[in-house]
Design an enzyme around this catalytic site. Structure first.
Site, PDB file in Angstrom:
ATOM      1  N   GLU A 364      20.543  -9.582  12.418  1.00  8.48           N
ATOM      2  CA  GLU A 364      19.598  -9.525  13.719  1.00  8.48           C
ATOM      3  C   GLU A 364      20.010  -8.533  14.694  1.00  8.48           C
ATOM      4  O   GLU A 364      20.985  -8.323  15.145  1.00  8.48           O
ATOM      5  CB  GLU A 364      20.409 -10.940  14.193  1.00  8.48           C
ATOM      6  CG  GLU A 364      19.899 -12.281  13.178  1.00  8.48           C
ATOM      7  CD  GLU A 364      20.387 -13.762  13.691  1.00  8.48           C
ATOM      8  OE1 GLU A 364      19.600 -14.614  13.322  1.00  8.48           O
ATOM      9  OE2 GLU A 364      21.157 -13.585  14.633  1.00  8.48           O
ATOM     10  N   CYS A 365      18.942  -8.113  15.192  1.00  9.02           N
ATOM     11  CA  CYS A 365      19.208  -7.291  16.273  1.00  9.02           C
ATOM     12  C   CYS A 365      19.897  -5.928  16.056  1.00  9.02           C
ATOM     13  O   CYS A 365      19.554  -5.058  15.783  1.00  9.02           O
ATOM     14  CB  CYS A 365      19.375  -8.027  17.678  1.00  9.02           C
ATOM     15  SG  CYS A 365      19.083  -7.165  19.352  1.00  9.02           S
ATOM     16  N   ALA A 366      21.321  -5.869  16.473  1.00  6.81           N
ATOM     17  CA  ALA A 366      22.036  -4.871  16.236  1.00  6.81           C
ATOM     18  C   ALA A 366      21.893  -4.590  14.738  1.00  6.81           C
ATOM     19  O   ALA A 366      21.943  -3.472  14.337  1.00  6.81           O
ATOM     20  CB  ALA A 366      23.211  -5.119  16.653  1.00  6.81           C
ATOM     21  N   LEU A 368      19.391  -4.984  12.522  1.00  6.90           N
ATOM     22  CA  LEU A 368      18.334  -4.383  12.452  1.00  6.90           C
ATOM     23  C   LEU A 368      18.341  -2.868  12.646  1.00  6.90           C
ATOM     24  O   LEU A 368      17.952  -2.035  11.908  1.00  6.90           O
ATOM     25  CB  LEU A 368      17.453  -4.952  13.382  1.00  6.90           C
ATOM     26  CG  LEU A 368      15.836  -4.362  13.292  1.00  6.90           C
ATOM     27  CD1 LEU A 368      15.087  -4.434  12.156  1.00  6.90           C
ATOM     28  CD2 LEU A 368      14.979  -4.965  14.544  1.00  6.90           C
ATOM     29  N   SER A 483      15.631  -8.581  11.643  1.00  7.71           N
ATOM     30  CA  SER A 483      14.598  -8.610  12.672  1.00  7.71           C
ATOM     31  C   SER A 483      15.419  -8.778  14.035  1.00  7.71           C
ATOM     32  O   SER A 483      16.390  -8.815  14.045  1.00  7.71           O
ATOM     33  CB  SER A 483      13.923  -9.866  12.667  1.00  7.71           C
ATOM     34  OG  SER A 483      14.266 -11.081  13.305  1.00  7.71           O
TER      35      SER A 483
END
Length: 505
Positions: A364-366, A368, A483
């Protein structure tokens, strides 16, 4: 049928707006009460990851989020009861202004809604720096706006002098809302910020310990702690059982008859016990200074689903934990540590090899950004140098860079591609919080450039975001799901069960 009640004394610390001093007061109260010998359970309204780190430091217990958008209002009493189990007192820090919540959705995800769901008294932190008698009108408005919200006290912040405090208390004397404290307008406790808010505790632990101790001293000197504790004890019992990860997984299994049976968590054996691969699979969870964003319930669900959860630090360790069969990489600040992450070539290679093996990876986020081909950090403006792209794990056919624009808000999305997390069509609620962009922004399918030809399986899109605007986002590639969307697994516990089953294959 599982029954029960939660009778933990509790307070919600709210404010008319952001910047009023909620975090100062809430964290100071947590630390002061904990120092007095009470077991204090810390909670935060909303999806924020950073404040709960300071709460955990103040109390010695995990900071836990209460988010009515991500998990649904009906889940909050159980999640609260789970986090507050065995505590003498729970302190809940609000988000934004008392009545501010998800955009265009009424009270949803507001501090007021959480206070009502928890049947908790609210203490309003008021920035009194530029007012005197007007404070009474302000407090009256907040106390009377929603009669179901019990605004039961005020703490005055940024008070200029004894005379100023006298005027404020005089104005509030007839309001029916007692004053439980007044904090002077003194030099701010050192809590440095950057592009996404406060610097996380993990990045400044020694300084953070000093900051939290200073907040406790300020609150202890300026607030009526016995009176606040008495107020907290006035909260009535909450009906319903505390949330339990194992029970949550069983309910998820019942709701989805198409899933295989959950692992035997009572006996301590892992998925598919009795087969040649019956040991509990190791799920590595990225931590350390670069990856600080995670909800405590995720690891609890993975453990209940049959995994051995092992945290590791990608900044310091050159290999994945022994026996890793799955990898979870949450949010954080890889952009700040891009050079160090890039320089750790052995670990980058190990992550790429794990992905190539088809093992499940949830990012998630980081996470990704770390799985991308490259990450371009911010330029060094003082040195006048431009930032160059730095190699990351190369698992995804995409490149990331810093952006001047903050992306922030709740999302509703549908799973577009089969993955170790969810089946196609599964609907989730999540949130985004970043100042980076990745190109392309989503998997482009079998015909996408650079996919499927000597570079592993094609990258497929992860999510179809349906609210607030429609867009395709994220990547599914082999066993990888990556994502920008942060999802709270307590709302969709089947994610943990599916992930651990994939580890056992």
């Amino acid at each position: 049928m599982v029954t029960g009640t939660t009778s933990v004394p509790r307070l919600v610390i709210a404010a008319p707006s952001s910047g009023s001093g909620k975090t100062t007061v809430a964290t100071g109260l947590m630390a002061a009460f904990a120092a007095s010998g009470l077991a204090v359970s810390p909670h935060k309204v909303g999806p924020d990851y950073i404040d709960p780190g300071y709460h955990a430091l103040a109390t010695g217990r995990p900071g836990r989020n209460l988010d009515a958008y991500l998990c649904g209002p009906q889940a909050l009493p159980g999640l609260f009861g789970h986090g507050a189990r065995g505590a003498d007192l729970a302190v809940v820090e609000g988000v934004m202004g008392l009545y501010d919540g998800a955009a265009h959705q009424g009270e949803l995800a507001s501090t007021a809604q959480v206070a009502k769901v928890l049947r908790a008294p609210v203490v309003l932190v008021v920035d009194a720096a530029s007012q005197s008698r007007s404070v009474a009108a302000l407090v009256h408005g907040f106390a009377s706006w929603d009669p179901e919200v019990r605004v039961a006290g005020v703490i005055l912040n940024k008070v200029g002098s004894d005379r100023h405090e006298e005027l404020l208390r005089e104005a509030l004397a007839g309001s029916g809302v007692p004053v439980f404290g007044a904090l002077r307008r003194v030099g701010a406790v050192h809590t440095p910020s950057r592009h996404l808010g406060l610097v996380p505790v993990a990045e400044r632990h020694a300084e953070a310990v000093e900051s939290v101790a200073a907040l406790a001293d300020r609150v202890r000197a300026g607030c009526d702690l016995p009176g606040l504790l008495e107020l907290a004890r006035s909260a009535p019992p909450l009906p319903g059982p505390a949330w339990d990860p194992a029970h949550s997984l069983r309910e998820a299994r019942s709701a989805d008859a198409g899933h295989a049976a959950e692992p035997d968590t009572e006996s301590g054996t892992g998925p598919e016990s009795g087969s040649g691969r019956g040991a509990r699979p190791v799920v590595a969870v990225a931590g350390g200074s670069a990856f600080t964003f995670s909800y405590a319930e995720h690891a609890e669900l993975l453990t209940a689903a049959g995994a051995d959860v092992v945290t590791f630090d990608p900044l310091r360790e050159t290999r994945l934990p022994e026996g890793t069969r799955g990898l979870v990489i949450g949010g954080g600040f890889p952009e700040v540590y891009a050079a160090e992450l890039s320089a750790n070539e052995p670990l980058r290679a190990a992550v790429a090899a794990l992905a190539a093996s088809g093992a499940p990876i949830a990012a998630e986020c980081a996470g990704l950004l770390y799985l991308s081909r490259s990450l371009t950090p911010e330029p060094d403006t003082e040195a006048g140098t431009r930032a160059a792209p730095l190699p990351m794990c190369g698992v995804l056919p995409a490149d990331a860079r810093m952006s001047g624009r903050l992306t922030l808000g709740y999302r509703e999305a549908v799973a577009l591609s089969p993955s170790p997390l969810l089946p196609v069509g599964a609907r989730v609620r999540g949130h985004e919080f970043h100042r980076t962009v990745i190109t392309p922004g989503a998997g482009e399918g079998p015909d996408g450039p650079g996919d499927g030809a000597g570079g592993g399986p094609a990258a497929l899109p992860a999510w179809g975001v349906v609210r607030p605007t429609r867009q395709v986002e994220g990547f599914v590639r082999g066993g990888v799901h990556a994502s920008y969307l942060h999802v709270h697994w307590a709302a969709t516990p089947g994610i943990a069960a599916s992930f651990v089953r994939s580890c056992a294959r």
